[in-house]
Motif scaffolding. Structure first.
Motif, short mmCIF file in Angstrom:
data_model
loop_
_atom_site.label_atom_id
_atom_site.label_comp_id
_atom_site.label_asym_id
_atom_site.label_seq_id
_atom_site.Cartn_x
_atom_site.Cartn_y
_atom_site.Cartn_z
N MET A 1 -16.73 -62.48 -16.38
CA MET A 1 -15.61 -62.00 -15.56
C MET A 1 -16.19 -61.51 -14.25
O MET A 1 -16.72 -60.40 -14.17
CB MET A 1 -14.87 -60.85 -16.26
N THR A 2 -16.13 -62.33 -13.25
CA THR A 2 -16.70 -61.98 -11.96
C THR A 2 -15.59 -61.65 -10.98
O THR A 2 -14.46 -62.09 -11.16
CB THR A 2 -17.54 -63.14 -11.41
N GLY A 3 -15.91 -60.90 -9.99
CA GLY A 3 -15.04 -60.50 -8.90
C GLY A 3 -13.55 -60.65 -9.05
O GLY A 3 -13.06 -61.71 -9.38
N TYR A 4 -12.84 -59.59 -8.80
CA TYR A 4 -11.38 -59.62 -8.72
C TYR A 4 -10.98 -58.43 -7.86
O TYR A 4 -11.35 -57.29 -8.15
CB TYR A 4 -10.74 -59.53 -10.11
N ALA A 5 -10.20 -58.69 -6.82
CA ALA A 5 -9.84 -57.63 -5.86
C ALA A 5 -9.12 -56.47 -6.54
O ALA A 5 -9.27 -55.32 -6.13
CB ALA A 5 -8.98 -58.21 -4.74
N GLY A 6 -8.38 -56.75 -7.60
CA GLY A 6 -7.67 -55.70 -8.31
C GLY A 6 -8.52 -54.98 -9.33
O GLY A 6 -8.05 -54.04 -9.98
N GLY A 7 -9.76 -55.42 -9.50
CA GLY A 7 -10.67 -54.82 -10.47
C GLY A 7 -10.80 -55.68 -11.71
O GLY A 7 -9.85 -56.34 -12.14
N ILE A 8 -11.99 -55.68 -12.29
CA ILE A 8 -12.27 -56.50 -13.47
C ILE A 8 -11.37 -56.13 -14.64
O ILE A 8 -10.91 -57.00 -15.38
CB ILE A 8 -13.76 -56.41 -13.87
N VAL B 1 -16.24 -71.11 -2.12
CA VAL B 1 -14.99 -71.08 -2.87
C VAL B 1 -14.68 -69.65 -3.30
O VAL B 1 -13.55 -69.16 -3.16
CB VAL B 1 -15.04 -72.04 -4.09
N GLY B 2 -15.68 -68.94 -3.81
CA GLY B 2 -15.50 -67.55 -4.22
C GLY B 2 -15.06 -66.66 -3.07
O GLY B 2 -14.20 -65.78 -3.25
N ASN B 3 -15.61 -66.90 -1.90
CA ASN B 3 -15.21 -66.11 -0.72
C ASN B 3 -13.75 -66.36 -0.37
O ASN B 3 -13.02 -65.43 -0.04
CB ASN B 3 -16.10 -66.43 0.48
N ALA B 4 -13.32 -67.62 -0.45
CA ALA B 4 -11.91 -67.94 -0.16
C ALA B 4 -11.00 -67.34 -1.23
O ALA B 4 -9.92 -66.81 -0.91
CB ALA B 4 -11.72 -69.45 -0.08
N ILE B 5 -11.42 -67.40 -2.48
CA ILE B 5 -10.62 -66.82 -3.55
C ILE B 5 -10.49 -65.31 -3.34
O ILE B 5 -9.41 -64.74 -3.54
CB ILE B 5 -11.24 -67.13 -4.93
N GLY B 6 -11.55 -64.67 -2.89
CA GLY B 6 -11.52 -63.24 -2.63
C GLY B 6 -10.55 -62.84 -1.52
O GLY B 6 -10.18 -61.68 -1.40
N ARG B 7 -10.12 -63.81 -0.72
CA ARG B 7 -9.18 -63.54 0.35
C ARG B 7 -7.75 -63.96 -0.01
O ARG B 7 -6.85 -63.93 0.83
CB ARG B 7 -9.62 -64.23 1.63
N ASN B 8 -7.55 -64.35 -1.26
CA ASN B 8 -6.21 -64.72 -1.73
C ASN B 8 -5.27 -63.53 -1.53
O ASN B 8 -5.46 -62.48 -2.13
CB ASN B 8 -6.27 -65.11 -3.21
N PRO B 9 -4.22 -63.69 -0.70
CA PRO B 9 -3.34 -62.56 -0.45
C PRO B 9 -2.24 -62.36 -1.50
O PRO B 9 -1.54 -61.35 -1.46
CB PRO B 9 -2.72 -62.91 0.91
N VAL B 10 -2.09 -63.30 -2.41
CA VAL B 10 -0.97 -63.24 -3.37
C VAL B 10 -1.51 -63.17 -4.79
O VAL B 10 -1.57 -64.18 -5.51
CB VAL B 10 0.00 -64.42 -3.16
N ALA B 11 -1.91 -61.96 -5.19
CA ALA B 11 -2.45 -61.76 -6.54
C ALA B 11 -1.41 -62.11 -7.60
O ALA B 11 -0.21 -62.06 -7.35
CB ALA B 11 -2.89 -60.30 -6.70
N VAL B 12 -1.90 -62.44 -8.76
CA VAL B 12 -1.14 -62.77 -9.97
C VAL B 12 -0.40 -64.09 -9.81
O VAL B 12 -0.61 -65.01 -10.59
CB VAL B 12 -0.18 -61.64 -10.41
N ILE B 13 0.47 -64.22 -8.82
CA ILE B 13 1.26 -65.45 -8.65
C ILE B 13 0.37 -66.61 -8.28
O ILE B 13 0.53 -67.72 -8.79
CB ILE B 13 2.39 -65.22 -7.63
#
Length: 161
Positions: A139-146, A114-126
């Motif tokens: 607070m774990t992993g976030y492509a935009g930074g913690i 699930v975390g791997n799929a979340i990490g590939r979410n192309p539409v941040a914030v929305i």
């Protein structure tokens, strides 16, 4: 991609790059310092900008944004679960894994998958992957930074200053 439009949006947490096609929003990502050639807007980008304006003003957006996300069936199911997390709430990777396992009629689903799929979410914030936290509240992993993840959770009132 033919028919795609790109616009930049200056949020309180940094520049967002919004990409859309004729179907909907295809990507929202943080892109500080990126030299992005903006194109003409389209209604989907205009809707996303309105949504982001409301969100960054500290309110829950009432309008919806048309999305055109492309991924595997598994990724799409994870991203659909992200969209169900209410504004101002969080879930853990394990809770999302349990939901997907139940939906698929299986006994167990990997929180790491699930975390791997979340990490590939192309539409941040929305598509609110920032609302997913570790089972211990970390607070774990976030492509935009913690720091941005924490900032988004503060905007929603989940975390205090």
């Amino acid at each position: 991609m033919d028919g795609s439009c790109i616009r930049c949006y200056d949020s309180p947490l940094g520049r967002l790059i919004i990409t859309a096609d004729d179907i909907g929003i295809t990507e929202v990502c943080f892109g500080d310092g990126d030299d992005v050639p903006e194109t003409d807007s389209n209604p989907h980008i205009d809707d996303a900008i309105g949504w982001l304006d409301t969100y960054f003003d500290g309110s829950e957006p009432e309008n919806t944004v048309s999305l055109h996300m492309i991924g595997t069936d598994f990724q799409m199911s994870v991203w659909d679960e992200l969209l169900k997390i209410p504004y101002g709430h969080t879930m853990t990777y394990g809770e999302i894994a349990e939901r997907i396992a139940k939906m698929r009629g299986i006994e167990h689903m990997s929180a790491q998958a699930v975390g791997n799929a979340i990490g590939r979410n192309p539409v941040a914030v929305i598509v609110p992957c920032h609302r997913v936290i570790g089972k211990d509240g970390s607070m774990t992993g976030y492509a935009g930074g913690i720091d941005r993840k924490v900032g988004l959770l503060r905007i929603e009132g989940i975390l205090s200053e």
